[in-house]
Motif scaffolding. Structure first.
Motif, mmCIF file in Angstrom:
data_model
loop_
_atom_site.group_PDB
_atom_site.id
_atom_site.type_symbol
_atom_site.label_atom_id
_atom_site.label_comp_id
_atom_site.label_asym_id
_atom_site.label_seq_id
_atom_site.Cartn_x
_atom_site.Cartn_y
_atom_site.Cartn_z
ATOM 1 N N PHE A 167 30.678 0.053 -64.084
ATOM 2 C CA PHE A 167 32.109 0.265 -64.275
ATOM 3 C C PHE A 167 32.714 -0.935 -64.996
ATOM 4 O O PHE A 167 32.257 -2.069 -64.827
ATOM 5 N N THR A 168 33.741 -0.688 -65.795
ATOM 6 C CA THR A 168 34.446 -1.773 -66.478
ATOM 7 C C THR A 168 35.947 -1.571 -66.328
ATOM 8 O O THR A 168 36.430 -0.451 -66.119
ATOM 9 N N SER A 169 36.670 -2.662 -66.445
ATOM 10 C CA SER A 169 38.127 -2.640 -66.332
ATOM 11 C C SER A 169 38.717 -3.497 -67.451
ATOM 12 O O SER A 169 38.286 -4.633 -67.662
ATOM 13 N N PRO A 170 39.719 -2.970 -68.173
ATOM 14 C CA PRO A 170 40.331 -3.773 -69.239
ATOM 15 C C PRO A 170 41.125 -4.938 -68.668
ATOM 16 O O PRO A 170 41.629 -4.864 -67.539
ATOM 17 N N LEU A 171 41.220 -6.002 -69.439
ATOM 18 C CA LEU A 171 42.015 -7.151 -69.012
ATOM 19 C C LEU A 171 43.451 -6.750 -68.727
ATOM 20 O O LEU A 171 44.020 -5.887 -69.400
ATOM 21 N N ASN A 172 44.031 -7.375 -67.716
ATOM 22 C CA ASN A 172 45.443 -7.146 -67.448
ATOM 23 C C ASN A 172 46.284 -7.677 -68.610
ATOM 24 O O ASN A 172 45.873 -8.582 -69.342
ATOM 25 N N LYS A 173 47.470 -7.129 -68.765
ATOM 26 C CA LYS A 173 48.323 -7.418 -69.924
ATOM 27 C C LYS A 173 48.602 -8.903 -70.095
ATOM 28 O O LYS A 173 48.567 -9.425 -71.219
ATOM 29 N N ASP A 174 48.861 -9.620 -68.991
ATOM 30 C CA ASP A 174 49.235 -11.027 -69.122
ATOM 31 C C ASP A 174 48.106 -11.874 -69.706
ATOM 32 O O ASP A 174 48.329 -12.700 -70.600
ATOM 33 N N MET A 175 46.871 -11.662 -69.257
ATOM 34 C CA MET A 175 45.736 -12.397 -69.791
ATOM 35 C C MET A 175 45.418 -11.966 -71.217
ATOM 36 O O MET A 175 45.139 -12.800 -72.086
ATOM 37 N N ASP A 176 45.482 -10.668 -71.475
ATOM 38 C CA ASP A 176 45.172 -10.148 -72.810
ATOM 39 C C ASP A 176 46.151 -10.695 -73.850
ATOM 40 O O ASP A 176 45.749 -11.083 -74.960
ATOM 41 N N GLU A 177 47.420 -10.765 -73.499
ATOM 42 C CA GLU A 177 48.428 -11.282 -74.441
ATOM 43 C C GLU A 177 48.217 -12.753 -74.725
ATOM 44 O O GLU A 177 48.406 -13.201 -75.863
ATOM 45 N N MET A 178 47.805 -13.519 -73.725
ATOM 46 C CA MET A 178 47.551 -14.945 -73.965
ATOM 47 C C MET A 178 46.442 -15.142 -74.986
ATOM 48 O O MET A 178 46.528 -15.996 -75.869
ATOM 49 N N GLY A 201 41.447 -6.476 -61.095
ATOM 50 C CA GLY A 201 40.174 -5.884 -61.474
ATOM 51 C C GLY A 201 39.525 -5.017 -60.414
ATOM 52 O O GLY A 201 40.170 -4.543 -59.473
ATOM 53 N N LEU A 202 38.220 -4.805 -60.563
ATOM 54 C CA LEU A 202 37.475 -3.813 -59.802
ATOM 55 C C LEU A 202 37.194 -4.244 -58.365
ATOM 56 O O LEU A 202 36.776 -5.374 -58.115
ATOM 57 N N VAL A 203 37.421 -3.305 -57.453
ATOM 58 C CA VAL A 203 37.135 -3.514 -56.031
ATOM 59 C C VAL A 203 36.282 -2.343 -55.550
ATOM 60 O O VAL A 203 36.595 -1.185 -55.813
ATOM 61 N N CYS A 204 35.203 -2.646 -54.835
ATOM 62 C CA CYS A 204 34.288 -1.629 -54.318
ATOM 63 C C CYS A 204 34.530 -1.456 -52.816
ATOM 64 O O CYS A 204 34.494 -2.432 -52.057
#
Length: 298
Positions: free
Chosen positions: A282-293, A142-145
């Motif tokens: 700012f927003t970031s979509p879930l990574n594939k592994d978490m989204d698939e679960m 995810g997001l890093v500033c």
């Protein structure tokens, strides 16, 4: 060696007074002032160089020219993928994948986000070192500033302390919850038997995490978390403490049966731009592994 144009900011004096006090009011820290004084920076009033003892008049234009910074010798610039969400003269917001260190470590001395950002700075002739304002664990995505100089980093730290910077995380955790929205307010400190692990303990630092349950499945829940403080391993420790460790977080009691890393993602970041004062989100979509679960279990 090529000389890059230094970062500078200009302020307008709202009232008469000593320059040192005005600089403090604008968020210029003593450490930053020292670097300006001893490392090649300047302070100008109406275009003329002055010291911090200068007495300002109303509407004087004060320009702070910050010294250029250099990457530390120990940080090697490396080529690699870099997902830039936002960038300007002061800030760099990136989306970090899971299983990547934010900074190099003994176990993973190369390939970190810092290594790759260092190359980005080098290739784009940005005279800055890395000031990571919101570091993530290796497993966390995810997001890093990242601030591009010491002063901006200080301003972001002040926002974190004042809770005007808001970070929200999505997570998959073991079990179901009786309450659907609540706060965990428990002090966190280092575990006596480990240099890595943290735990809830009476002599720890104040820590607060807000929890909202978004969905529940047979054996785990999908939750959103908001950090109101920024303690090391805060989310992991707090969730483990209440009996709901992150999936994949075997350091704090989670199981890796369904996912091989801690299921934690920095989903959104809200802050006030330290120069313009604009509200940024700012927003970031879930990574594939978490989204698939989440989708497989529906």
């Amino acid at each position: 060696m090529k000389q890059f144009k230094p970062f500078q900011l200009t302020y307008s004096a709202k009232e008469p007074g000593v320059l040192r006090e005005a600089l403090s009011g604008w968020g210029i820290s003593k450490r930053t002032l020292a670097s300006v004084k001893y490392s090649g920076g300047q302070i100008l009033v109406n275009g003329n160089e002055v010291t911090v003892r200068h007495v300002l008049k109303k509407d004087d234009a004060v320009t702070v020219i910050f010294p250029n910074e250099e990457l530390g010798e120990g940080l090697i610039a490396e080529t690699g993928p870099l997902n830039i969400v936002y960038e300007d003269q002061a800030l760099l917001i990136v989306d970090k994948p899971p299983l990547q260190n934010t900074i190099p470590s003994r176990e993973h001395p190369s390939g970190s986000l810092a290594n790759i950002v260092a190359m980005h700075f080098k290739e784009n002739e940005i005279p800055a070192t890395l000031h990571i304002a919101t570091r993530l664990d290796r497993d966390t995505s995810g997001l890093v500033c990242i601030a591009k100089n010491r002063h901006i980093h200080h301003m972001l730290s002040m926002q974190q302390q004042g809770k005007t910077m808001v970070r929200r995380y999505d997570a998959l955790v073991h079990g179901k919850f009786a309450e659907k929205k609540f706060k965990i307010t428990e002090p966190i400190g280092r575990k006596d038997s480990s240099i890595i692990e943290r735990e809830v303990r009476e002599d720890g630092q104040f820590a607060e995490t807000e929890v909202e349950v978004l969905q529940e499945f047979d054996t785990f829940s999908y939750v959103q978390l908001q950090l109101n403080t920024g303690r090391t391993h805060q989310i992991r420790v707090h969730l483990s403490h209440i009996g709901h460790p992150l999936l994949g977080d075997d350091l704090y009691g989670g199981k890796r049966d369904d996912i091989p890393r801690q299921a934690l993602h920095c989903k959104s970041l809200e802050l006030i731009h330290p120069v313009s004062g604009d509200e940024l989100s700012f927003t970031s979509p879930l990574n594939k592994d978490m989204d698939e679960m989440i989708h497989v279990k529906r």
